[in-house]
Write an enzyme that holds these catalytic residues in place. Structure first.
Site, mmCIF file in Angstrom:
data_model
loop_
_atom_site.group_PDB
_atom_site.id
_atom_site.type_symbol
_atom_site.label_atom_id
_atom_site.label_comp_id
_atom_site.label_asym_id
_atom_site.label_seq_id
_atom_site.Cartn_x
_atom_site.Cartn_y
_atom_site.Cartn_z
ATOM 1 N N ALA A 33 0.891 -1.183 -0.071
ATOM 2 C CA ALA A 33 -0.161 0.096 -0.150
ATOM 3 C C ALA A 33 0.803 1.498 -0.045
ATOM 4 C CB ALA A 33 -1.103 0.087 1.287
ATOM 5 N N HIS A 35 3.156 4.711 -0.544
ATOM 6 C CA HIS A 35 2.828 5.988 -0.832
ATOM 7 C C HIS A 35 4.033 6.788 -1.118
ATOM 8 C CE1 HIS A 35 3.812 6.685 3.327
ATOM 9 N NE2 HIS A 35 2.831 5.872 3.541
ATOM 10 N N HIS A 38 7.131 5.952 1.179
ATOM 11 C CA HIS A 38 7.816 4.878 0.913
ATOM 12 C C HIS A 38 8.800 5.175 -0.336
ATOM 13 C CE1 HIS A 38 4.281 2.764 2.823
ATOM 14 N NE2 HIS A 38 4.984 2.256 3.664
ATOM 15 N N GLN A 62 2.931 -9.161 13.096
ATOM 16 C CA GLN A 62 2.711 -7.902 13.909
ATOM 17 C C GLN A 62 1.419 -7.578 14.215
ATOM 18 O OE1 GLN A 62 5.558 -6.498 10.869
ATOM 19 N NE2 GLN A 62 4.376 -4.511 10.893
ATOM 20 N N LYS A 149 11.088 7.949 9.846
ATOM 21 C CA LYS A 149 11.089 8.327 10.996
ATOM 22 C C LYS A 149 9.586 8.664 11.576
ATOM 23 C CE LYS A 149 15.332 10.887 10.891
ATOM 24 N NZ LYS A 149 16.026 12.010 10.870
ATOM 25 N N LYS A 185 2.118 11.377 5.344
ATOM 26 C CA LYS A 185 1.639 10.641 4.371
ATOM 27 C C LYS A 185 1.535 9.163 5.241
ATOM 28 C CE LYS A 185 2.430 13.016 0.487
ATOM 29 N NZ LYS A 185 1.974 12.899 -1.025
#
Length: 283
Positions: A33, A35, A38, A62, A149, A185
């Site tokens: 997915a 954006h 990434h 996770q 981050k 984002k």
């Protein structure tokens, strides 16, 4: 053209050949997915390394019992197209059965770094993150690995994992990528209603308020937390789950601020839980 690799065995074969020739490998682990956040990491890797590998793997370890693993968005064709446009060489997209062919005989447990913030709300989450990142590092053998981050707690935990387990990889933290109005984002932003989207911009604005207070000399965490909470409550109608100040990367809760700090926010909207943060102060 970006190559799609779907098995651990083939990925290891490619990596071993690359290592023999002295090729540098940059790696961006994702759950898909994708954006612009990434893609910023992919661009950074492409500009630095001979080969850039992006993993797209929705890691079941996770996800907690109340988190729907099956509902997590999967769009491998679109993800492949996006990373191809910015120059990634390989997308590694293994099946769950290939990554976890049987029950794990060894559990990886994260220590105190996972006992606060997101880790406190999602028990076992970071154990799953560390397990899959360890496996991916062993498969891909990157020289450099890129993490955003925005997930600052995850970044701190991965950096500690690399140190503790002697992984021969350098971790590169990439600044949060934001929309024009400041919203961080996130793949979850698509779940916001129109009104929630308008309100969500105030997460980043509240962090700028915190930064201004710090720059003006405020060193009492409670004062910063109270001011940020007050601002959020006056601009957001949804539930504010957390406003916290921790040392970074140690993730120790701060009362009197000294050194580098991490101010973290979490707000629960109707169909999305958004997080944001800012890291400020001297290292």
């Amino acid at each position: 053209m970006t190559k799609l690799i779907t098995t651990v065995k083939e990925m290891q074969h490619i990596v071993k050949a690359a290592k023999r020739s002295g090729t540098t490998i940059g790696f961006i682990p994702t759950m898909g997915a994708l954006h612009d956040g990434h893609l910023t990491m992919v661009r950074e890797s492409v500009s630095t390394n001979d080969i850039t590998i992006v993993s797209v793997f929705v890691n079941p370890l996770q996800f907690g019992p109340n988190e729907d693993f099956d509902a997590y968005p999967r769009q491998i064709d679109k993800d492949l197209e996006l990373v191809s446009e910015v120059g990634a060489d390989i997308v590694f997209h293994p099946a769950v059965e290939d990554m976890y062919p049987g029950e794990l005989g060894i559990d990886v447990k994260v220590g105190p770094l996972a006992d606060v913030l997101e880790g406190a709300k999602r028990p076992g989450h970071f154990d799953g993150v560390v397990t899959v990142v360890n496996k991916l590092f062993n498969i891909v053998m990157p020289d450099y690995a890129y993490f955003g981050k925005k997930d600052a707690q995850q970044l701190a935990i991965v950096e500690q994992m690399v140190k503790d387990f002697n992984h021969a990889v350098e971790i590169i933290g990439i600044d949060i990528v934001r929309e024009a109005d400041g919203l961080a984002k996130s793949s979850r932003n698509v779940y916001l209603t129109e009104q929630e989207r308008q309100e969500a911009v105030h997460l980043s604005k509240s962090l700028l308020l915190a930064q201004a207070l710090y720059q003006d000399g405020e060193r009492q965490s409670k004062v910063i937390i109270d001011r940020v909470t007050e601002y959020l409550e006056s601009h957001i109608s949804e539930r504010i789950e957390e406003v916290a100040v921790y040392s970074y990367p140690q993730l120790v809760e701060q009362h009197e601020i000294t050194g580098r700090i991490f101010i973290s926010l979490a707000v629960k909207f109707s169909k999305a839980r958004l997080i944001d943060n800012i890291i400020i102060g001297a290292e």
